[in-house]
Design a protein around this motif. Sequence first.
Motif, PDB file in Angstrom:
ATOM      1  N   THR A 187       0.822  -1.212   0.000  1.00 50.45           N
ATOM      2  CA  THR A 187       0.000   0.000   0.000  1.00 50.45           C
ATOM      3  C   THR A 187       0.856   1.262   0.000  1.00 50.45           C
ATOM      4  OG1 THR A 187      -1.779  -1.139   1.162  1.00 50.45           O
ATOM      5  CG2 THR A 187      -1.785   1.267   1.242  1.00 50.45           C
ATOM      6  N   ARG A 188       1.918   1.280   0.820  1.00 50.29           N
ATOM      7  CA  ARG A 188       2.762   2.475   0.916  1.00 50.29           C
ATOM      8  C   ARG A 188       3.489   2.773  -0.394  1.00 50.29           C
ATOM      9  NH1 ARG A 188       4.288   4.245   6.293  1.00 50.29           N
ATOM     10  NH2 ARG A 188       3.039   3.123   7.824  1.00 50.29           N
ATOM     11  N   LEU A 189       3.638   1.770  -1.242  1.00 51.29           N
ATOM     12  CA  LEU A 189       4.231   1.991  -2.551  1.00 51.29           C
ATOM     13  C   LEU A 189       3.159   2.274  -3.597  1.00 51.29           C
ATOM     14  CD1 LEU A 189       6.997   2.001  -3.945  1.00 51.29           C
ATOM     15  CD2 LEU A 189       6.630  -0.413  -4.497  1.00 51.29           C
ATOM     16  N   TRP A 190       1.988   1.636  -3.429  1.00 58.37           N
ATOM     17  CA  TRP A 190       0.896   1.804  -4.385  1.00 58.37           C
ATOM     18  C   TRP A 190       0.405   3.240  -4.426  1.00 58.37           C
ATOM     19  CZ3 TRP A 190      -2.014   0.787  -8.348  1.00 58.37           C
ATOM     20  CH2 TRP A 190      -3.306   1.314  -8.417  1.00 58.37           C
ATOM     21  N   VAL A 191       0.228   3.865  -3.262  1.00 49.49           N
ATOM     22  CA  VAL A 191      -0.346   5.215  -3.213  1.00 49.49           C
ATOM     23  C   VAL A 191       0.471   6.199  -4.046  1.00 49.49           C
ATOM     24  CG1 VAL A 191      -0.889   7.180  -1.728  1.00 49.49           C
ATOM     25  CG2 VAL A 191      -1.559   4.884  -1.022  1.00 49.49           C
ATOM     26  N   PRO A 192       1.789   6.344  -3.825  1.00 53.97           N
ATOM     27  CA  PRO A 192       2.531   7.309  -4.657  1.00 53.97           C
ATOM     28  C   PRO A 192       2.619   6.892  -6.121  1.00 53.97           C
ATOM     29  CG  PRO A 192       4.032   6.104  -3.226  1.00 53.97           C
ATOM     30  CD  PRO A 192       2.655   5.765  -2.772  1.00 53.97           C
ATOM     31  N   LEU A 193       2.722   5.579  -6.402  1.00 52.68           N
ATOM     32  CA  LEU A 193       2.776   5.143  -7.792  1.00 52.68           C
ATOM     33  C   LEU A 193       1.465   5.429  -8.514  1.00 52.68           C
ATOM     34  CD1 LEU A 193       4.670   1.719  -7.580  1.00 52.68           C
ATOM     35  CD2 LEU A 193       5.511   3.888  -8.523  1.00 52.68           C
ATOM     36  N   PHE A 194       0.361   5.211  -7.839  1.00 46.43           N
ATOM     37  CA  PHE A 194      -0.954   5.479  -8.423  1.00 46.43           C
ATOM     38  C   PHE A 194      -1.122   6.966  -8.708  1.00 46.43           C
ATOM     39  CE2 PHE A 194      -5.595   6.263  -7.695  1.00 46.43           C
ATOM     40  CZ  PHE A 194      -6.067   5.592  -8.815  1.00 46.43           C
ATOM     41  N   LEU A 195      -0.786   7.801  -7.732  1.00 45.33           N
ATOM     42  CA  LEU A 195      -0.896   9.243  -7.918  1.00 45.33           C
ATOM     43  C   LEU A 195       0.046   9.741  -9.013  1.00 45.33           C
ATOM     44  CD1 LEU A 195      -1.071  10.347  -4.162  1.00 45.33           C
ATOM     45  CD2 LEU A 195      -2.956  10.323  -5.807  1.00 45.33           C
ATOM     46  N   ALA A 196       1.262   9.194  -9.046  1.00 44.76           N
ATOM     47  CA  ALA A 196       2.233   9.612 -10.068  1.00 44.76           C
ATOM     48  C   ALA A 196       1.783   9.164 -11.456  1.00 44.76           C
ATOM     49  CB  ALA A 196       3.612   9.035  -9.749  1.00 44.76           C
ATOM     50  N   GLY A 197       1.224   7.973 -11.554  1.00 46.57           N
ATOM     51  CA  GLY A 197       0.744   7.484 -12.847  1.00 46.57           C
ATOM     52  C   GLY A 197      -0.366   8.348 -13.403  1.00 46.57           C
ATOM     53  N   ILE A 198      -1.295   8.753 -12.537  1.00 46.13           N
ATOM     54  CA  ILE A 198      -2.382   9.625 -12.980  1.00 46.13           C
ATOM     55  C   ILE A 198      -1.836  10.985 -13.416  1.00 46.13           C
ATOM     56  CG2 ILE A 198      -4.420  10.900 -12.204  1.00 46.13           C
ATOM     57  CD1 ILE A 198      -5.145   8.529 -10.481  1.00 46.13           C
ATOM     58  N   ALA A 199      -0.883  11.526 -12.635  1.00 40.86           N
ATOM     59  CA  ALA A 199      -0.285  12.820 -12.989  1.00 40.86           C
ATOM     60  C   ALA A 199       0.398  12.748 -14.356  1.00 40.86           C
ATOM     61  CB  ALA A 199       0.712  13.248 -11.911  1.00 40.86           C
ATOM     62  N   ALA A 200       1.118  11.662 -14.605  1.00 40.54           N
ATOM     63  CA  ALA A 200       1.791  11.507 -15.899  1.00 40.54           C
ATOM     64  C   ALA A 200       0.781  11.350 -17.035  1.00 40.54           C
ATOM     65  CB  ALA A 200       2.716  10.293 -15.849  1.00 40.54           C
ATOM     66  N   ALA A 201      -0.321  10.642 -16.758  1.00 49.00           N
ATOM     67  CA  ALA A 201      -1.319  10.402 -17.797  1.00 49.00           C
ATOM     68  C   ALA A 201      -2.034  11.690 -18.215  1.00 49.00           C
ATOM     69  CB  ALA A 201      -2.335   9.365 -17.319  1.00 49.00           C
ATOM     70  N   VAL A 202      -2.260  12.594 -17.258  1.00 47.87           N
ATOM     71  CA  VAL A 202      -3.021  13.814 -17.575  1.00 47.87           C
ATOM     72  C   VAL A 202      -2.116  14.973 -17.975  1.00 47.87           C
ATOM     73  CG1 VAL A 202      -4.843  13.146 -15.966  1.00 47.87           C
ATOM     74  CG2 VAL A 202      -3.053  14.709 -15.194  1.00 47.87           C
ATOM     75  N   LEU A 203      -0.789  14.812 -17.861  1.00 50.31           N
ATOM     76  CA  LEU A 203       0.116  15.929 -18.156  1.00 50.31           C
ATOM     77  C   LEU A 203      -0.045  16.471 -19.579  1.00 50.31           C
ATOM     78  CD1 LEU A 203       2.349  17.848 -17.378  1.00 50.31           C
ATOM     79  CD2 LEU A 203       4.023  16.044 -17.910  1.00 50.31           C
ATOM     80  N   PRO A 204      -0.139  15.628 -20.631  1.00 50.87           N
ATOM     81  CA  PRO A 204      -0.308  16.202 -21.979  1.00 50.87           C
ATOM     82  C   PRO A 204      -1.557  17.071 -22.105  1.00 50.87           C
ATOM     83  CG  PRO A 204       0.323  13.892 -22.118  1.00 50.87           C
ATOM     84  CD  PRO A 204       0.019  14.162 -20.672  1.00 50.87           C
ATOM     85  N   LEU A 205      -2.668  16.626 -21.508  1.00 52.15           N
ATOM     86  CA  LEU A 205      -3.888  17.432 -21.559  1.00 52.15           C
ATOM     87  C   LEU A 205      -3.739  18.693 -20.718  1.00 52.15           C
ATOM     88  CD1 LEU A 205      -6.822  17.809 -22.425  1.00 52.15           C
ATOM     89  CD2 LEU A 205      -7.518  16.381 -20.488  1.00 52.15           C
ATOM     90  N   ALA A 206      -3.063  18.592 -19.566  1.00 53.56           N
ATOM     91  CA  ALA A 206      -2.855  19.764 -18.712  1.00 53.56           C
ATOM     92  C   ALA A 206      -2.037  20.830 -19.430  1.00 53.56           C
ATOM     93  CB  ALA A 206      -2.159  19.344 -17.415  1.00 53.56           C
ATOM     94  N   LEU A 207      -1.029  20.412 -20.201  1.00 55.62           N
ATOM     95  CA  LEU A 207      -0.201  21.375 -20.933  1.00 55.62           C
ATOM     96  C   LEU A 207      -1.011  22.105 -21.998  1.00 55.62           C
ATOM     97  CD1 LEU A 207       3.096  19.301 -21.343  1.00 55.62           C
ATOM     98  CD2 LEU A 207       2.695  21.239 -19.802  1.00 55.62           C
ATOM     99  N   ARG A 208      -1.983  21.400 -22.609  1.00 53.57           N
ATOM    100  CA  ARG A 208      -2.820  22.045 -23.630  1.00 53.57           C
ATOM    101  C   ARG A 208      -3.833  22.992 -23.010  1.00 53.57           C
ATOM    102  NH1 ARG A 208      -2.773  16.786 -26.048  1.00 53.57           N
ATOM    103  NH2 ARG A 208      -4.881  16.362 -25.276  1.00 53.57           N
ATOM    104  N   ARG A 209      -4.205  22.761 -21.755  1.00 53.71           N
ATOM    105  CA  ARG A 209      -5.214  23.597 -21.093  1.00 53.71           C
ATOM    106  C   ARG A 209      -4.604  24.470 -20.003  1.00 53.71           C
ATOM    107  NH1 ARG A 209     -10.437  22.069 -22.341  1.00 53.71           N
ATOM    108  NH2 ARG A 209     -10.384  20.945 -24.325  1.00 53.71           N
ATOM    109  N   TRP A 210      -3.326  24.815 -20.162  1.00 56.40           N
ATOM    110  CA  TRP A 210      -2.624  25.616 -19.151  1.00 56.40           C
ATOM    111  C   TRP A 210      -3.297  26.975 -19.007  1.00 56.40           C
ATOM    112  CZ3 TRP A 210       0.831  22.933 -16.504  1.00 56.40           C
ATOM    113  CH2 TRP A 210       1.668  23.600 -15.606  1.00 56.40           C
ATOM    114  N   PRO A 211      -3.542  27.458 -17.785  1.00 56.48           N
ATOM    115  CA  PRO A 211      -4.191  28.765 -17.604  1.00 56.48           C
ATOM    116  C   PRO A 211      -3.385  29.895 -18.235  1.00 56.48           C
ATOM    117  CG  PRO A 211      -4.130  27.540 -15.535  1.00 56.48           C
ATOM    118  CD  PRO A 211      -3.264  26.785 -16.502  1.00 56.48           C
ATOM    119  N   ASP A 212      -4.069  30.855 -18.807  1.00 59.96           N
ATOM    120  CA  ASP A 212      -3.399  31.982 -19.461  1.00 59.96           C
ATOM    121  C   ASP A 212      -2.530  32.761 -18.481  1.00 59.96           C
ATOM    122  OD1 ASP A 212      -4.585  31.320 -21.868  1.00 59.96           O
ATOM    123  OD2 ASP A 212      -6.312  32.651 -21.552  1.00 59.96           O
ATOM    124  N   GLY A 213      -3.004  32.899 -17.256  1.00 56.11           N
ATOM    125  CA  GLY A 213      -2.253  33.644 -16.253  1.00 56.11           C
ATOM    126  C   GLY A 213      -1.252  32.811 -15.488  1.00 56.11           C
TER     127      GLY A 213
END
Length: 291
Positions: A187-213
Amino acid sequence: MEPGVAYALAAAGIWGGWLFALKRYFDGVHAAVLTFFVNCSAIAWYVPFAAATRPGGLPALPPLDATAVAVFAATVVLGGAGFILSVYALGVGDVSYVAPIAKIVPVFVVPVEVFWLHASLEPTAVAGIAVATTAVYLANYEGGGVLEPLRRAASYRPAQLALLSAVLYAGSDVGRRLVLGDYTVPTRLWVPLFLAGIAAAVLPLALRRWPDGGVRPWLPVFLLAGAGVAVGEHVTALAFANASASVVSTLVNAQAIVAVLLGGLLLREPGLRRRLAAACLAVVGVGLIAA
């Protein structure tokens, strides 16, 4: 009170407050940007704590074959997509409306387990699905004909997004059970890996929708929200470690009640009694399914 019950109730309060915070404090931030920064913040909070409170630091990742890696990746992608859709749903609908619908995840978990994992379907699970479905009906009831709530759930954008997020979370939950159970990922390894995997998966979309400010004005809020997510994940894990899954699942999903109360009382959202009843039915349905 047993420790597992206390942890589960605490988790329900944390996650219910998180649903409210998503509606109240993150208006104008794209879901992918929010997901990326909050997850990164949660990892920054969680990893030092997890390493410091375990002799020898973080546990090692067990050997995983190709199937296990595929299940792990699917679990991450489905979990990230479910979260993004739930944020979208909160963006266009009341939190007291979205929460009862989005928290009927076990309704969709049961069919997956029955048809794909060959689990047996107990009569209580059938009753739980019926009760949880009634919760969706009640959340959409605003008078009119008997079938009108069903038509509204099928055509109303917040309901569509909440239901789809529940479906995706269901797939992610089934994968989580396989990863933590059959593949024995700690569990102690799953939590950060799960959160990191989601962050990596959404990064391309986040870069396209970066706030103007830019995101600098949001960084303190992201940091605080990440701390809440890290605490919520850890407390939830403690609950499952100290009580049966059926008890913990029911109590943690009481977050829908917390979110409905906060939305109705603090945001003055309409239909508090009806939506509170729907949230209670959703929790009862989850309890019957998990029994």
